[in-house]
Write a protein that holds these residues in place. Structure first.
Motif, PDB file in Angstrom:
ATOM      1  N   ASP A  63       0.831  -1.212   0.000  1.00  0.00           N
ATOM      2  CA  ASP A  63       0.000   0.000   0.000  1.00  0.00           C
ATOM      3  C   ASP A  63       0.864   1.260   0.000  1.00  0.00           C
ATOM      4  OD1 ASP A  63      -2.143  -1.687   0.070  1.00  0.00           O
ATOM      5  OD2 ASP A  63      -2.521  -1.454   2.227  1.00  0.00           O
ATOM      6  N   ALA A  64       1.982   1.217   0.704  1.00  0.00           N
ATOM      7  CA  ALA A  64       2.870   2.388   0.751  1.00  0.00           C
ATOM      8  C   ALA A  64       3.457   2.662  -0.626  1.00  0.00           C
ATOM      9  CB  ALA A  64       3.976   2.155   1.775  1.00  0.00           C
ATOM     10  N   ILE A  65       3.840   1.613  -1.357  1.00  0.00           N
ATOM     11  CA  ILE A  65       4.411   1.788  -2.696  1.00  0.00           C
ATOM     12  C   ILE A  65       3.369   2.336  -3.663  1.00  0.00           C
ATOM     13  CG2 ILE A  65       5.414   0.570  -4.674  1.00  0.00           C
ATOM     14  CD1 ILE A  65       6.782  -1.311  -2.712  1.00  0.00           C
ATOM     15  N   LYS A  66       2.125   1.905  -3.512  1.00  0.00           N
ATOM     16  CA  LYS A  66       1.062   2.430  -4.372  1.00  0.00           C
ATOM     17  C   LYS A  66       0.898   3.941  -4.190  1.00  0.00           C
ATOM     18  CE  LYS A  66      -1.817  -1.734  -4.718  1.00  0.00           C
ATOM     19  NZ  LYS A  66      -3.129  -2.357  -4.349  1.00  0.00           N
ATOM     20  N   LYS A  67       0.974   4.386  -2.931  1.00  0.00           N
ATOM     21  CA  LYS A  67       0.801   5.814  -2.648  1.00  0.00           C
ATOM     22  C   LYS A  67       2.058   6.612  -2.973  1.00  0.00           C
ATOM     23  CE  LYS A  67      -2.624   5.322   1.079  1.00  0.00           C
ATOM     24  NZ  LYS A  67      -2.738   3.855   1.134  1.00  0.00           N
ATOM     25  N   ASN A  68       3.210   5.972  -2.760  1.00  0.00           N
ATOM     26  CA  ASN A  68       4.474   6.701  -2.931  1.00  0.00           C
ATOM     27  C   ASN A  68       5.539   5.728  -3.423  1.00  0.00           C
ATOM     28  OD1 ASN A  68       6.615   8.462  -2.802  1.00  0.00           O
ATOM     29  ND2 ASN A  68       6.215   9.147  -0.724  1.00  0.00           N
ATOM     30  N   PRO A  69       5.643   5.534  -4.742  1.00  0.00           N
ATOM     31  CA  PRO A  69       6.591   4.544  -5.280  1.00  0.00           C
ATOM     32  C   PRO A  69       8.053   5.014  -5.215  1.00  0.00           C
ATOM     33  CG  PRO A  69       5.489   5.681  -7.080  1.00  0.00           C
ATOM     34  CD  PRO A  69       4.867   6.191  -5.817  1.00  0.00           C
ATOM     35  N   GLU A  70       8.560   5.179  -3.977  1.00  0.00           N
ATOM     36  CA  GLU A  70       9.958   5.581  -3.794  1.00  0.00           C
ATOM     37  C   GLU A  70      10.877   4.368  -3.943  1.00  0.00           C
ATOM     38  OE1 GLU A  70      11.102   7.755  -0.400  1.00  0.00           O
ATOM     39  OE2 GLU A  70       9.988   9.569  -0.958  1.00  0.00           O
ATOM     40  N   GLN A  71      12.077   4.633  -4.413  1.00  0.00           N
ATOM     41  CA  GLN A  71      13.021   3.545  -4.674  1.00  0.00           C
ATOM     42  C   GLN A  71      13.336   2.741  -3.414  1.00  0.00           C
ATOM     43  OE1 GLN A  71      16.475   4.603  -7.000  1.00  0.00           O
ATOM     44  NE2 GLN A  71      17.703   2.978  -6.098  1.00  0.00           N
ATOM     45  N   ASN A  72      13.501   3.432  -2.266  1.00  0.00           N
ATOM     46  CA  ASN A  72      13.844   2.725  -1.024  1.00  0.00           C
ATOM     47  C   ASN A  72      12.771   1.722  -0.634  1.00  0.00           C
ATOM     48  OD1 ASN A  72      16.238   4.131  -0.793  1.00  0.00           O
ATOM     49  ND2 ASN A  72      15.374   5.719   0.523  1.00  0.00           N
ATOM     50  N   ILE A  85      10.503   0.360  -2.873  1.00  0.00           N
ATOM     51  CA  ILE A  85      10.435  -0.655  -3.932  1.00  0.00           C
ATOM     52  C   ILE A  85      11.533  -1.694  -3.752  1.00  0.00           C
ATOM     53  CG2 ILE A  85      10.656  -1.018  -6.428  1.00  0.00           C
ATOM     54  CD1 ILE A  85       9.459   1.822  -6.769  1.00  0.00           C
ATOM     55  N   ASN A  86      12.721  -1.236  -3.348  1.00  0.00           N
ATOM     56  CA  ASN A  86      13.853  -2.166  -3.170  1.00  0.00           C
ATOM     57  C   ASN A  86      13.604  -3.187  -2.074  1.00  0.00           C
ATOM     58  OD1 ASN A  86      15.237  -0.854  -5.194  1.00  0.00           O
ATOM     59  ND2 ASN A  86      16.500   0.373  -3.808  1.00  0.00           N
TER      60      ASN A  86
END
Length: 395
Positions: A287-296, A298-299
């Motif tokens: 859910d966090a990646i959906k709202k804010n797809p930051e590299q840290n 996603i990794n």
């Protein structure tokens, strides 16, 4: 002065009156015990005046002697004060130069006659610590405190020296007492911040942050960064003390703003991975990646050990549908497919990742994928490219 004037008046009166009394001297008889003294009235007056004059002279001599003694003592005392001032000034310079031995000697000896002995003792304490004489340092600090038991400078100096000596618990005890009477003092707040950081007292640090910002010790941006550090520290402690249950309870108690902070999400997920609670961490990370797809963030997805990777793969594929040029997403999906033994699609996504952003780690994953597919020649070529990236030509 008055006595001298009276004596002069008496002499003048005697000179004026004596001619008149010359023919009428009168008669005086003094009798005491078995002795008698006879004299004329004129003689008695002259004797009385002479005795008074002798007393005046003796008083003058004695006063001059005592005055000389006092001035001598004052001269010696003034000389000691002047010497103490010189030694204090030179001792402070030696402290600045790091000549601890000379500084301690000059400052401690001159403290008795110094204009401000508290400064001598504080500087001598710093010199003693520079020499590694912790016990002597504390003695100087005690002497300084005796000069003024309410002096804030003494407590602050003690705390600073204790922090420099890495005596953080002692420094904290010193500062907590001072903080009660000086809650807004910037120096007290700054030193408290240092102690809390070193002792990893994250709750206390978090409670102190608004006061640090209000006092101008830190900026709003620094407060935000320290708040993240404090919360990540608390998660780490909870991970060790209460496991994943404690972490989840802490996460549920966080406000919405913090739950949307990528740095805090990353801290939580990492600690959950350490506690082998990857499945519980996955929905929060997704859910966090959906709202804010930051590299840290996603990794972190490929680092999850999941019994079923399909939901994670689908989630990354959905994100790529609208953001196909994101190398972090291409790489994460490629790694997830590798873990799921889907080598051909893994190769496709890893090739796209290195095409957008050459990365040694992605090259390594791509080499492993090509080897699994049996394409040795392509694997060797990719290895050569990775080597060139890791060791660029040195012109």
């Amino acid at each position: 002065m008055v006595k001298l004037l009276l004596l002069v008046i008496a002499l003048i009166a005697g000179i004026i009156v004596s001619p008149d009394l010359a023919g009428h001297q009168g008669y005086v008889l003094i009798s005491f015990a078995n002795q008698t003294i006879e004299m004329s009235l004129t003689t008695l007056i002259i004797v009385a005046i002479a005795i008074v004059a002798i007393f005046f002279v003796l008083e003058f001599i004695l006063r001059r002697l005592f005055s000389f003694g006092s001035s001598t003592r004052g001269w010696f005392s003034g000389r000691q004060v002047r010497k103490a001032r010189r030694n204090t000034a030179e001792g402070l310079l030696k402290v600045a130069e790091g000549d601890w031995k000379t500084a301690e000697k000059m400052l401690s000896k001159s403290a008795k006659y110094s204009d401000a002995p508290i400064l001598n003792y504080l500087a001598a304490a710093e010199a003693a610590q520079g020499l590694g004489k912790t016990q002597q340092r504390d003695q100087y600090l005690q002497l300084a405190a005796e000069q003024d038991t309410e002096n804030l400078a003494v407590s602050l100096t003690r705390a600073k020296l204790q922090i420099r000596q890495q005596q953080f618990e002692q420094a904290l005890a010193t500062l907590q007492d001072v903080h009660q009477h000086n809650p807004r003092n910037p120096m007290v707040l700054n030193l408290l911040q240092q102690c809390y950081l070193q002792l990893e007292d994250w709750k206390a640090l978090q409670a102190l942050l608004p006061h640090l910002t209000k006092a101008g010790v830190i900026t709003a941006a620094e407060e935000a960064q320290l708040d993240i550090q404090a919360q990540c520290g608390q998660m780490h402690h909870l991970s060790q003390q209460s496991g994943s249950d404690g972490l989840i309870s802490y996460w549920n108690g966080m406000n919405r703003k913090d739950k949307h902070n990528p740095a805090l999400v990353a801290c939580f997920v990492k600690q959950m991975i350490v506690r082998h609670a990857d499945s519980d961490a996955f929905p929060i990370l997704r859910d966090a990646i959906k709202k804010n797809p930051e590299q840290n963030l996603i990794n972190l997805m490929p680092q999850l050990t999941l019994p079923d990777r399909h939901p994670a793969i689908v989630s990354l594929q959905d994100l790529l549908a609208n953001n196909s040029n994101n190398p972090a997403l291409q790489s994460a999906l490629g790694q997830m497919l590798m873990a799921d033994n889907q080598w051909q699609p893994a190769k496709d996504h890893l090739q796209k990742a290195v095409a957008i952003r050459p990365d040694v780690t992605d090259y390594a994953h791509l080499v492993a994928t090509l080897e699994q597919l049996g394409d040795k020649q392509a694997a060797a070529e990719v290895s050569r490219q990775a080597l060139q990236l890791a060791k660029p030509d040195q012109a």
